[in-house]
Design a protein around this motif. Sequence first.
Motif, PDB file in Angstrom:
ATOM      1  N   LYS A  40      -1.594   1.383  -7.288  1.00  0.00           N
ATOM      2  CA  LYS A  40      -0.912   1.882  -5.930  1.00  0.00           C
ATOM      3  C   LYS A  40      -1.798   2.343  -5.138  1.00  0.00           C
ATOM      4  N   GLN A  41      -3.026   2.706  -5.826  1.00  0.00           N
ATOM      5  CA  GLN A  41      -3.900   3.417  -4.815  1.00  0.00           C
ATOM      6  C   GLN A  41      -4.848   2.366  -3.663  1.00  0.00           C
ATOM      7  N   GLN A  55       1.261   1.643   8.518  1.00  0.00           N
ATOM      8  CA  GLN A  55       1.658   2.353   7.467  1.00  0.00           C
ATOM      9  C   GLN A  55       0.977   1.642   6.295  1.00  0.00           C
ATOM     10  N   GLN A  68       0.343  10.763   1.132  1.00  0.00           N
ATOM     11  CA  GLN A  68       0.583  10.255  -0.383  1.00  0.00           C
ATOM     12  C   GLN A  68      -0.700   9.577  -0.933  1.00  0.00           C
ATOM     13  N   TYR A  69      -1.678   9.391   0.088  1.00  0.00           N
ATOM     14  CA  TYR A  69      -3.035   8.798  -0.648  1.00  0.00           C
ATOM     15  C   TYR A  69      -4.131  10.011  -0.123  1.00  0.00           C
ATOM     16  N   ASN A  73       7.572  -8.411  -4.932  1.00  0.00           N
ATOM     17  CA  ASN A  73       8.272  -7.172  -5.530  1.00  0.00           C
ATOM     18  C   ASN A  73       7.573  -7.188  -7.012  1.00  0.00           C
ATOM     19  N   LEU A 122      -1.034   3.407 -11.221  1.00  0.00           N
ATOM     20  CA  LEU A 122      -1.674   4.096 -10.362  1.00  0.00           C
ATOM     21  C   LEU A 122      -2.822   3.572  -9.527  1.00  0.00           C
ATOM     22  N   VAL A 153       3.176   9.312   5.422  1.00  0.00           N
ATOM     23  CA  VAL A 153       2.389   8.195   4.502  1.00  0.00           C
ATOM     24  C   VAL A 153       1.216   8.500   4.228  1.00  0.00           C
ATOM     25  N   SER A 190       1.287  -2.257   1.765  1.00  0.00           N
ATOM     26  CA  SER A 190       2.309  -3.258   1.771  1.00  0.00           C
ATOM     27  C   SER A 190       3.145  -3.062   3.126  1.00  0.00           C
ATOM     28  N   LEU A 239       8.019  -3.468  -8.366  1.00  0.00           N
ATOM     29  CA  LEU A 239       9.207  -3.152  -8.118  1.00  0.00           C
ATOM     30  C   LEU A 239      10.314  -3.779  -8.666  1.00  0.00           C
TER      31      LEU A 239
END
Lengths: 295, 254
Positions: A73-74, A140, A101-102, A48, A70, A98, A78, A53
């Motif tokens: 995240k790209q 995902q 988002q990318y 996490n 960012l 999902v 997970s 998170l």
Amino acid sequence: MKQIISIKNLSFSYSKNEIIKGLNLSVNKGEIIGLIGENGAGKTTLLNILLGLLPSKNNVQVFGKQPGSLIAKQKIGSMLQGDLVLSSVRVEEFLEEVAMQYSNAIPLEQILMQLGLEQQRRKFLKELSGGLMRRVTFAQALLSNPDLLFLDEPTVGMDAQARHVFWEHIKELQRQGKTMIITSHYLEEIQQVASRLIILQKGQFIFQGTLKELQDRHKQTTITITSESEKPNFAELMGVVSVERNSSQVAIKTVDGDSTLKELLLKYPDVSNITVEHESLERIFLQMTKDKEQR
Amino acid sequence: MINIMRQLKFDALRLVIRNKSFLFFTLLMPAGFYLLFTKVMVVGSETEMHQFYMTYMGSMTIYSGVIGAIFGVSTILKRDRDKGLVLFLQMTPTGSKNYYISVYTITVLLNLCAVIVLGLLARLVNNVDLSLKQSAMILLIVLVGQIPMILLGTLMSYFKTQETLSVASNLIAFPLAIVSGLWWPINTMPDWLQGIGKVMPTYFANNLLEKAMLHSQFDLEDIYGIITWIVMMGCLTRLVVKIQQKKGLRISEA
């Protein structure tokens, strides 16, 4: 080797409980880290933190940035514990959500085919079995074609066949050079893919290294033989730490399997039914965590 | 923009089209109340009754907004957060912004649908005839008047358990509707209760709707009242979100 994750002296407390204590870790590109620990050891907390998170100071970097950036995240996929079982949502709708988002998402058809989910695409998520839902969660995680994967207890709820297929996928991702941190209770499975094992106990790393290093450090071999004679004193053999006799069956535990076996065959050629068993990762893990607990 | 539209489609399917109970509570229940009350409370001259048919339509529109925000928004956000959807979105490059925009837009659109349903009922059953200007004003007031309610719903979604949220929703929504005069005229209540009711955001919105329907001059007090509530609820929501973020997403979502 390009460094993907860097952790320096990381500690984390929640409600006055110190969950993570002074961890240091560096993960390079293409490494697969098997993170092992009992329940509550801090594995999920560590993941996490790496995902951004949970808060961390400047001592944690993922892709050279703070967790949750960012860029991170790209590049991160997970598969956390607990699946996203949204009511009234079909498998394909969920995966489309999902993918949306990318910017670099893999085509949906490709991922459905890869993971054998084509038959389930029109099913509602709540209609899926635990194992199938776990597969959707894996899909995902892979949809963004990530460079770094965090897999937290990924095979929980999967049957033996599904677990086998899952680890085959992991091996394929390994060949593609993906970096992964995997936590699992199935130690025998994780040792097949992990390039490095980390044992976490009460928020501290008690071991970091390869499986071979771990086995060398805790090398104990059990040689089981059948010996009709009561006379031989197997305890005198080189490296032997204990001998247990059960009628004609004798279990010899040694820290130097090769030497013990050589001497055994030389001195007692009449012994039969010889089997040699190296200490399993599970037993080493149990022994290590028990030892640490007793200290 | 394309992503917002896709998110809207995704949420509309799961939250509205495949969730009939949500439609029932936000659209059909207020419509049922409107029919029941306008047929039961038959007191006054024909002109007074006609005014009542109009103003009660406004009250039920506001009531629909209260239900949509307090029961709808709070429950949707809480459930999605508990299931991990919000957390998952926050881990992605686009974040959860589009999700929030989508949930709020759906709530507002449903309330605007309630205006249309109630408007049609009022016209067909009670011969209420609204001009285009009146209808536009109603839509605008409903839109602005619902903002504090949506913010309240968002705040309530941070209650720890679904049970607490459920009790709190009932304890807030119905008394709020009653004291601000959405069900019965506010002047039938004791003075002390009227004092409370007259500072509620629903009272200000209901007053503005009444003025729009009866072609009266808007009262600045009602406009300032709503603005004050928007600012107040906005600041409070921002504060709560900041506190949650400081704790870390994982802990705040737990």
